[in-house]
Write a protein that holds these residues in place. Sequence first.
Motif, PDB file in Angstrom:
ATOM      1  N   ILE A 309       0.839  -1.200   0.000  1.00 15.56           N
ATOM      2  CA  ILE A 309       0.000   0.000   0.000  1.00 15.56           C
ATOM      3  C   ILE A 309       0.875   1.251   0.000  1.00 15.56           C
ATOM      4  CG2 ILE A 309      -1.663   1.304   1.383  1.00 15.56           C
ATOM      5  CD1 ILE A 309      -2.874  -1.033  -0.083  1.00 15.56           C
ATOM      6  N   GLU A 311       3.908   1.407  -1.233  1.00 16.57           N
ATOM      7  CA  GLU A 311       4.511   1.509  -2.562  1.00 16.57           C
ATOM      8  C   GLU A 311       3.519   2.071  -3.557  1.00 16.57           C
ATOM      9  OE1 GLU A 311       6.064  -2.358  -3.538  1.00 16.57           O
ATOM     10  OE2 GLU A 311       8.078  -1.643  -3.010  1.00 16.57           O
ATOM     11  N   ALA A 312       2.262   1.601  -3.455  1.00 14.64           N
ATOM     12  CA  ALA A 312       1.246   2.082  -4.392  1.00 14.64           C
ATOM     13  C   ALA A 312       1.099   3.592  -4.272  1.00 14.64           C
ATOM     14  CB  ALA A 312      -0.085   1.394  -4.112  1.00 14.64           C
ATOM     15  N   ALA A 313       1.061   4.079  -3.028  1.00 16.99           N
ATOM     16  CA  ALA A 313       0.870   5.512  -2.817  1.00 16.99           C
ATOM     17  C   ALA A 313       2.088   6.292  -3.288  1.00 16.99           C
ATOM     18  CB  ALA A 313       0.583   5.789  -1.345  1.00 16.99           C
ATOM     19  N   LEU A 314       3.284   5.822  -2.904  1.00 12.83           N
ATOM     20  CA  LEU A 314       4.494   6.526  -3.314  1.00 12.83           C
ATOM     21  C   LEU A 314       4.659   6.455  -4.827  1.00 12.83           C
ATOM     22  CD1 LEU A 314       7.088   5.463  -0.612  1.00 12.83           C
ATOM     23  CD2 LEU A 314       5.917   7.647  -0.836  1.00 12.83           C
ATOM     24  N   GLY A 315       4.337   5.299  -5.430  1.00 10.30           N
ATOM     25  CA  GLY A 315       4.530   5.088  -6.856  1.00 10.30           C
ATOM     26  C   GLY A 315       3.690   6.019  -7.700  1.00 10.30           C
ATOM     27  N   ILE A 316       2.615   6.525  -7.121  1.00  7.29           N
ATOM     28  CA  ILE A 316       1.765   7.426  -7.905  1.00  7.29           C
ATOM     29  C   ILE A 316       2.121   8.877  -7.624  1.00  7.29           C
ATOM     30  CG2 ILE A 316      -0.163   7.758  -6.322  1.00  7.29           C
ATOM     31  CD1 ILE A 316      -1.906   6.963  -8.769  1.00  7.29           C
ATOM     32  N   GLY A 317       3.086   9.074  -6.731  1.00  6.68           N
ATOM     33  CA  GLY A 317       3.568  10.431  -6.494  1.00  6.68           C
ATOM     34  C   GLY A 317       3.006  11.080  -5.252  1.00  6.68           C
ATOM     35  N   ALA A 318       2.493  10.274  -4.320  1.00  3.09           N
ATOM     36  CA  ALA A 318       2.050  10.862  -3.053  1.00  3.09           C
ATOM     37  C   ALA A 318       3.281  11.213  -2.228  1.00  3.09           C
ATOM     38  CB  ALA A 318       1.187   9.876  -2.290  1.00  3.09           C
ATOM     39  N   SER A 319       3.225  12.333  -1.522  1.00  2.79           N
ATOM     40  CA  SER A 319       4.330  12.645  -0.624  1.00  2.79           C
ATOM     41  C   SER A 319       4.210  11.736   0.589  1.00  2.79           C
ATOM     42  CB  SER A 319       4.296  14.113  -0.215  1.00  2.79           C
ATOM     43  OG  SER A 319       3.124  14.365   0.512  1.00  2.79           O
ATOM     44  N   GLN A 322       1.287  12.389   2.758  1.00  2.57           N
ATOM     45  CA  GLN A 322       0.029  11.979   2.112  1.00  2.57           C
ATOM     46  C   GLN A 322      -0.122  10.464   2.186  1.00  2.57           C
ATOM     47  OE1 GLN A 322       0.678  13.868  -1.692  1.00  2.57           O
ATOM     48  NE2 GLN A 322      -0.955  15.342  -1.312  1.00  2.57           N
ATOM     49  N   MET A 323       0.998   9.764   1.955  1.00  2.00           N
ATOM     50  CA  MET A 323       0.962   8.310   2.073  1.00  2.00           C
ATOM     51  C   MET A 323       0.468   7.912   3.462  1.00  2.00           C
ATOM     52  SD  MET A 323       4.208   5.762   2.105  1.00  2.00           S
ATOM     53  CE  MET A 323       4.631   5.943   3.813  1.00  2.00           C
ATOM     54  N   HIS A 327      -3.461   6.707   3.500  1.00  4.18           N
ATOM     55  CA  HIS A 327      -3.516   5.250   3.334  1.00  4.18           C
ATOM     56  C   HIS A 327      -3.091   4.468   4.572  1.00  4.18           C
ATOM     57  CE1 HIS A 327      -4.401   5.956  -0.811  1.00  4.18           C
ATOM     58  NE2 HIS A 327      -3.372   6.759  -0.888  1.00  4.18           N
TER      59      HIS A 327
END
Lengths: 425, 294
Positions: A309, A311-319, A322-323, A327
Amino acid sequence: MQNTPQQSPITLRINAGLKKRYNTEKRFKRMGISAIVIAMTFLVFLFGSIISNGYTAFQQTYIQLDVSFDQTFFTGENLAAANFPGLVKKTLYSMFPDVTSRNDKKLLTQLVSSNAAFRLMGMVTKDPKLIGTTQKIWVLADDDVDMLIKGHYDRNVAESNRRINDKQLAWIDALAANGKITKKFNTQFFTSGDSREPEQAGIWGATRGSIYTLFIALALSFPIGVAAAIYLEEFAPNNGWTDLIEININNLAAVPSIIFGLLGLAIFINFWGMPRSTPLVGGLVLTLVTLPTIIIAGRAALKSVPPSIREAALGIGASKIQMVTHHVLPLAMPGMLTGTIIGMARALGETAPLLMIGMIAFIVDIPGSVTDPATVLPVQIFLWADSPERAFTEKTSAAIIMLLAFLMLMNGLAVYFRNKFERKW
Amino acid sequence: MDLTADMTNQPFPTQLFGDDAIDTAEEKAKPSSRQTVGDPFVENPRMICRDVYVYYAEKCAINNVSIDVGRNEVLAMIGPSGCGKSTFLRCLNRMNDTVGTCRVEGDIRLDDMNIYDPSVDVVPLRASVGMVFQKPNPFPKSIFDNVAYGPKIHGLVSNKTELAEIVETSLTKAGLWNEVKDRLHEPGTGLSGGQQQRLCIARAIAVSPEVILMDEPCSALDPIATAKVEELIAELREQFSIVIVTHAMQQAARVSQRTAYFHLGDLIEVGPTDRIFTNPRHQLTEDYITGRFG
């Protein structure tokens, strides 16, 4: 097992060991069941003893007085200044006209609680039209009468060993024969504060004190604990300092709570000059007691969020923040709430640190705010358990029932919130 | 982009490796050789990687890798387990930053911007270099929210209508729209594995990246779902550059235009996919694709 003769040697060896394996399993099951049975027995015993001791406290004995609010008593301007104790005495004497000696009169007035005069005063000041009328009024009986009616005193012991002597016994029986003595639901217990007189003592003051104290503790320890857990788990660099902090937090969780009480006394009261015996200081001390628990549980909850989860957030460009807030935190919240509830349950039952900051004081008034002197439920239990009067025994058990009910209410709320926050995968 | 300007960015002349003379079996590079053979560089690349080394603590995971990612191409990275292809993939959008002990050296450029420059912010970088992971990892939120999350946090939309449009376009591009349009507000985790992976692809393309990195996107999927995702990759190539790590050589052969073979942290051979699979120039590559090890 098969009965065919052509069993391979492997099968035979497996079969030979089977019985032993199953026996181990059976033995383990039996031990588990007996452990549960023992635990349940103790629990039933505990609840049984508390409830059987305490349920009588929810009823209280009342005596009916035929009070004639004679004009002669209310001559002054101030109705509250009238001689209400005298009115009670006069009423009792008129109910038992054959009691004449000074000593007997004294014994007679002892049957009624000192609270009776206050009750009459309250009625008159509220409704002055009562003056000049005669009313049938139920007033609290003295705690010794209450104990006798509830069957806690044995009538057959020698008079000198009895709190109620033979004359009083005769009067009580006379009242009972006329239906002028009865047990009623004890609203006083749920609405008043502590008292030296058992029949007037109530739990509401301590309950309010507990509510205020826990409110302060929760309002401080939950945000601080969650923030600390998030920082340590997600943001803090992995170095010697964070290791040191982690070791210290784990150690603090095991520190005896009375030490935190001493700390509270030294810092909050003596150094910062906060008012003693108050839920404010109590809440601050309990914050210190519960913080390590909440931080440790919070970190465990954050650790258990699957890395995919993140990785998914970081991979889309969440700081990173925000991650965490979008999430990780929502997924960790049920676990954090569980930790908080464990901490709060501990705080609710905590007595020792509160003794240090003066919450053991005898306080009759019901606290109106967090800066009013107060006591809490476990301290109230301790105070009552320490009192010599027989009537406090049942009050103690009743207070324990209240404490357990409070605890169950809190845990119920926690389970509700946890289920609400829990997400399906 | 100006072609000549682009050429100046390449420290090595392409001809150095573009030697077409070595294509007979006798002239194959020896197994001991770790020099990259084939054509690692393309004209007008989207991403340029030069002399990239990656270390986990003291262990060297990627050893001197130089390769280009072209525009509108699918670059497949193959190699045995532990050869560093995933590590290298994760360097391209700095996902390795999350591993504390990981250290990257060398030059990785996206459209002329050195992505490891201290002034570069990873948040916009990851918006332009999206990623799809091995295991489908939709957020435990609704299908709509999964796709809408990227555009929302990057502020790409100003109102709900625009957001709904982006969600619809992304899901359509990911070939998922018709399957989920009636249940956009059901949780994304309730979809099947293949649908979840396409949802993750939709989530990645919703922020209009330039490059999409895919780390074994089909390894958790059944053959039918795999076929759908492969079809999708072929369509997405028209808009994006795609780098895909895969264990299935057939998959690399089906979806990619160029293939790179990694071996124990070294980039062994790069070339057009059909040539790599028909006429590899390095002994290690041949051994791997013929199934002698791996």
